[in-house]
Design an enzyme around this catalytic site. Sequence first.
Site, short mmCIF file in Angstrom:
data_model
loop_
_atom_site.label_atom_id
_atom_site.label_comp_id
_atom_site.label_asym_id
_atom_site.label_seq_id
_atom_site.Cartn_x
_atom_site.Cartn_y
_atom_site.Cartn_z
N LYS A 20 0.83 -1.20 0.00
CA LYS A 20 0.00 0.00 0.00
C LYS A 20 0.86 1.25 0.00
O LYS A 20 0.55 2.23 -0.69
CB LYS A 20 -0.95 -0.03 1.21
N GLN A 59 -4.20 -1.66 9.72
CA GLN A 59 -4.14 -2.99 9.14
C GLN A 59 -4.71 -4.01 10.12
O GLN A 59 -4.28 -4.11 11.27
CB GLN A 59 -2.68 -3.35 8.79
N ASP A 111 -11.22 2.68 4.23
CA ASP A 111 -11.63 1.28 4.09
C ASP A 111 -13.14 1.16 3.95
O ASP A 111 -13.65 0.17 3.43
CB ASP A 111 -11.18 0.47 5.31
#
Length: 297
Positions: free
Chosen positions: A52, A96, A119
């Site tokens: 990422k 994460q 997200d």
Amino acid sequence: MTHVIDGNEVADGVREGLRDCIDDLESAGVTPGLATVLMSDDPASETYVSMKQRACEDLGIDGSHHELDPDAPADELFDVVDELNDDPGVHGILVQMPVPDHIENEAVLRRIDPIKDVDGFHPENVGRLVAGDARYKPCTPHGVQKLIEAADVETEGAHAVVVGRSDIVGKPMANLLIQKAPGGNATTTVCHSRTEDLGAVTRDADIVIAAVGVPELVDGSMIAAGATVIDVGVNRVDADTEKGYELVGDVDFESARERAGAITPVPGGVGPMTIAMLMYNTVKAAGVQEDVAIDLP
């Protein structure tokens, strides 16, 4: 011949479209910023975060990374999230998952400012998705929509079957497919571990999206001729390779390919799209927070 959908190619197209958006933001004095937070020593999680950050660097997004000791108390993680919430240079925050067992995943998701939740998992953003007013679509389901679109597959009026009901993929995927919007208007069935005779359901589908985390669960005998098959699964299975394993999806690719009209491979299908759509959400978040109009791809 069956169309094998190239996720890398579609993801490249999304990224190229985002470059124009980033240029428009830069012209307005804005550099999109994404902060990643890792509280784990799991090698897979470390790899995902690294990928990422590399994607940010490639596009010119200001990526910052924050690592915490997995044994640290929850307050340390929450303090980092609070600081990022208050930082005007950070437009997107990604913690994460999974976090250590002594911290509740849901508590972390609720701590992130919804407008920075790229997200799309904060309850407020989940509610907006269900209501048909999504702020940020979750990355993997949105990427699946892009793949279906790239394959020129019509969702309107189609019967779509989602195999899996996770909060990350299955549920939001089903919600996107039923929306009265482009990429939606499908008649959608959600299957899961309690579904009886899964094959009878999937054989009736025009579109099958497998996201259940069971290696090669869906095979060719469970696919209607000409159906579109999107394989979200990524599973390690023992194999006689240098690494001692290989990656396979939730679909038995070879047998399903014999029946499907279009299908995604593993790897190289949905995976590249997830990171591309994270970049998409980060750029969108920058435009929303800085009140700069951009034409997203």
